[in-house]
Scaffold this motif. Sequence first.
Motif, PDB file in Angstrom:
ATOM      1  N   LYS A  24      -3.301  -1.922  41.157  1.00 24.42           N
ATOM      2  CA  LYS A  24      -2.687  -2.132  39.853  1.00 24.42           C
ATOM      3  C   LYS A  24      -3.202  -3.426  39.227  1.00 24.42           C
ATOM      4  O   LYS A  24      -3.512  -3.471  38.048  1.00 24.42           O
ATOM      5  CB  LYS A  24      -1.164  -2.185  39.964  1.00 24.42           C
ATOM      6  CG  LYS A  24      -0.504  -0.852  40.187  1.00 24.42           C
ATOM      7  CD  LYS A  24       1.004  -1.010  40.270  1.00 24.42           C
ATOM      8  CE  LYS A  24       1.674   0.298  40.597  1.00 24.42           C
ATOM      9  NZ  LYS A  24       3.133   0.143  40.739  1.00 24.42           N
ATOM     10  N   LYS A  25      -3.286  -4.479  40.054  1.00 21.56           N
ATOM     11  CA  LYS A  25      -3.794  -5.762  39.556  1.00 21.56           C
ATOM     12  C   LYS A  25      -5.258  -5.632  39.151  1.00 21.56           C
ATOM     13  O   LYS A  25      -5.675  -6.181  38.139  1.00 21.56           O
ATOM     14  CB  LYS A  25      -3.648  -6.844  40.626  1.00 21.56           C
ATOM     15  CG  LYS A  25      -2.222  -7.301  40.831  1.00 21.56           C
ATOM     16  CD  LYS A  25      -2.128  -8.356  41.897  1.00 21.56           C
ATOM     17  CE  LYS A  25      -0.680  -8.747  42.152  1.00 21.56           C
ATOM     18  NZ  LYS A  25      -0.563  -9.724  43.236  1.00 21.56           N
ATOM     19  N   GLU A  26      -6.013  -4.917  39.928  1.00 19.40           N
ATOM     20  CA  GLU A  26      -7.433  -4.711  39.608  1.00 19.40           C
ATOM     21  C   GLU A  26      -7.571  -3.907  38.313  1.00 19.40           C
ATOM     22  O   GLU A  26      -8.423  -4.215  37.480  1.00 19.40           O
ATOM     23  CB  GLU A  26      -8.141  -3.991  40.760  1.00 19.40           C
ATOM     24  CG  GLU A  26      -8.311  -4.847  41.985  1.00 19.40           C
ATOM     25  CD  GLU A  26      -8.774  -4.068  43.204  1.00 19.40           C
ATOM     26  OE1 GLU A  26      -8.979  -4.706  44.250  1.00 19.40           O
ATOM     27  OE2 GLU A  26      -8.932  -2.831  43.123  1.00 19.40           O
ATOM     28  N   LYS A  27      -6.733  -2.898  38.135  1.00 22.91           N
ATOM     29  CA  LYS A  27      -6.774  -2.108  36.897  1.00 22.91           C
ATOM     30  C   LYS A  27      -6.429  -2.965  35.694  1.00 22.91           C
ATOM     31  O   LYS A  27      -7.074  -2.876  34.655  1.00 22.91           O
ATOM     32  CB  LYS A  27      -5.805  -0.924  36.997  1.00 22.91           C
ATOM     33  CG  LYS A  27      -6.267   0.182  37.908  1.00 22.91           C
ATOM     34  CD  LYS A  27      -5.227   1.281  37.983  1.00 22.91           C
ATOM     35  CE  LYS A  27      -5.623   2.338  38.994  1.00 22.91           C
ATOM     36  NZ  LYS A  27      -4.586   3.369  39.140  1.00 22.91           N
ATOM     37  N   LYS A  28      -5.416  -3.812  35.843  1.00 23.02           N
ATOM     38  CA  LYS A  28      -5.013  -4.698  34.744  1.00 23.02           C
ATOM     39  C   LYS A  28      -6.142  -5.670  34.401  1.00 23.02           C
ATOM     40  O   LYS A  28      -6.445  -5.893  33.230  1.00 23.02           O
ATOM     41  CB  LYS A  28      -3.745  -5.462  35.123  1.00 23.02           C
ATOM     42  CG  LYS A  28      -3.215  -6.331  34.009  1.00 23.02           C
ATOM     43  CD  LYS A  28      -1.939  -7.037  34.405  1.00 23.02           C
ATOM     44  CE  LYS A  28      -1.446  -7.918  33.256  1.00 23.02           C
ATOM     45  NZ  LYS A  28      -0.255  -8.651  33.615  1.00 23.02           N
ATOM     46  N   ALA A  29      -6.785  -6.222  35.416  1.00 26.45           N
ATOM     47  CA  ALA A  29      -7.902  -7.147  35.194  1.00 26.45           C
ATOM     48  C   ALA A  29      -9.069  -6.434  34.514  1.00 26.45           C
ATOM     49  O   ALA A  29      -9.718  -6.992  33.624  1.00 26.45           O
ATOM     50  CB  ALA A  29      -8.350  -7.763  36.516  1.00 26.45           C
ATOM     51  N   ARG A  31      -8.844  -3.800  32.509  1.00 27.01           N
ATOM     52  CA  ARG A  31      -8.453  -3.555  31.115  1.00 27.01           C
ATOM     53  C   ARG A  31      -8.599  -4.826  30.286  1.00 27.01           C
ATOM     54  O   ARG A  31      -9.070  -4.791  29.151  1.00 27.01           O
ATOM     55  CB  ARG A  31      -7.016  -3.035  31.034  1.00 27.01           C
ATOM     56  CG  ARG A  31      -6.860  -1.572  31.380  1.00 27.01           C
ATOM     57  CD  ARG A  31      -5.487  -1.037  30.985  1.00 27.01           C
ATOM     58  NE  ARG A  31      -4.366  -1.787  31.522  1.00 27.01           N
ATOM     59  CZ  ARG A  31      -3.762  -1.545  32.678  1.00 27.01           C
ATOM     60  NH1 ARG A  31      -4.169  -0.551  33.432  1.00 27.01           N
ATOM     61  NH2 ARG A  31      -2.748  -2.282  33.076  1.00 27.01           N
ATOM     62  N   GLU A  32      -8.197  -5.959  30.851  1.00 30.47           N
ATOM     63  CA  GLU A  32      -8.299  -7.236  30.136  1.00 30.47           C
ATOM     64  C   GLU A  32      -9.766  -7.600  29.884  1.00 30.47           C
ATOM     65  O   GLU A  32     -10.121  -8.030  28.787  1.00 30.47           O
ATOM     66  CB  GLU A  32      -7.609  -8.344  30.951  1.00 30.47           C
ATOM     67  CG  GLU A  32      -7.447  -9.641  30.209  1.00 30.47           C
ATOM     68  CD  GLU A  32      -6.513  -9.570  29.022  1.00 30.47           C
ATOM     69  OE1 GLU A  32      -6.666 -10.418  28.136  1.00 30.47           O
ATOM     70  OE2 GLU A  32      -5.642  -8.681  28.960  1.00 30.47           O
ATOM     71  N   LYS A  35     -11.052  -5.447  27.096  1.00 31.09           N
ATOM     72  CA  LYS A  35     -10.524  -5.914  25.814  1.00 31.09           C
ATOM     73  C   LYS A  35     -11.306  -7.135  25.314  1.00 31.09           C
ATOM     74  O   LYS A  35     -11.633  -7.238  24.133  1.00 31.09           O
ATOM     75  CB  LYS A  35      -9.044  -6.260  25.985  1.00 31.09           C
ATOM     76  CG  LYS A  35      -8.251  -6.293  24.733  1.00 31.09           C
ATOM     77  CD  LYS A  35      -6.775  -6.472  25.079  1.00 31.09           C
ATOM     78  CE  LYS A  35      -5.919  -6.316  23.871  1.00 31.09           C
ATOM     79  NZ  LYS A  35      -4.506  -6.491  24.155  1.00 31.09           N
ATOM     80  N   ASN A 141      -8.901 -12.141  23.638  1.00 31.83           N
ATOM     81  CA  ASN A 141      -8.377 -10.793  23.883  1.00 31.83           C
ATOM     82  C   ASN A 141      -7.999 -10.066  22.584  1.00 31.83           C
ATOM     83  O   ASN A 141      -7.416  -9.002  22.621  1.00 31.83           O
ATOM     84  CB  ASN A 141      -7.186 -10.837  24.845  1.00 31.83           C
ATOM     85  CG  ASN A 141      -5.978 -11.522  24.255  1.00 31.83           C
ATOM     86  OD1 ASN A 141      -6.006 -11.988  23.130  1.00 31.83           O
ATOM     87  ND2 ASN A 141      -4.916 -11.591  25.027  1.00 31.83           N
TER      88      ASN A 141
END
Length: 171
Positions: A24-29, A31-32, A35, A141
């Motif tokens: 989940k953290k890797e996915k969020k990173a 996505r960021e 962006k 961002n």
Amino acid sequence: MKHLLIILTLVLSVTVLSAQEMSKKEKKAARETEKIEKTKELIKAEAWQFEAIQMIPMQGKSKSLTTPYSVTLKDEEVDSYLPYYGRAYRVDYGTTDSPMTFKTDIYDYSIEKWKRDGWMIKFSAKNKSDILNYTFKISENGSTSLNVNSLNRQNISYYGDIVEVPEKEEK
């Protein structure tokens, strides 16, 4: 034996949950990062749209915007569609149009680095009876603040995000 099995099950559950949390953290990173790259591309192309979500007049309370308001910058032209709330020092008689709604060429365009990895973009535009100076402060961002200075009205600010210019629908 039964206790050992329960402890082993708990350890496996915690391990699986931490592996999922890392993903989940890797996915969020990811996505960021995506962006940030998209924002850099938009700034470099000098074609983007600011979508306003909040208006902050010089006097009075800030207002959340529920209607889609925007400023589109493309091909050295600005298409401004924003509400205005504030004091006017000089206005055209009988007009009810927002002074922030117009489409025209821009001039005095400049872009410079702002804070860490952000940008400050400035330009001027002339509507029917006024000269407006737009100053965008864009974070890496895409989070953006806009300040509009006018000769004939109080300054006003907006907050929102920059996004890709949407394709026009053919009729």
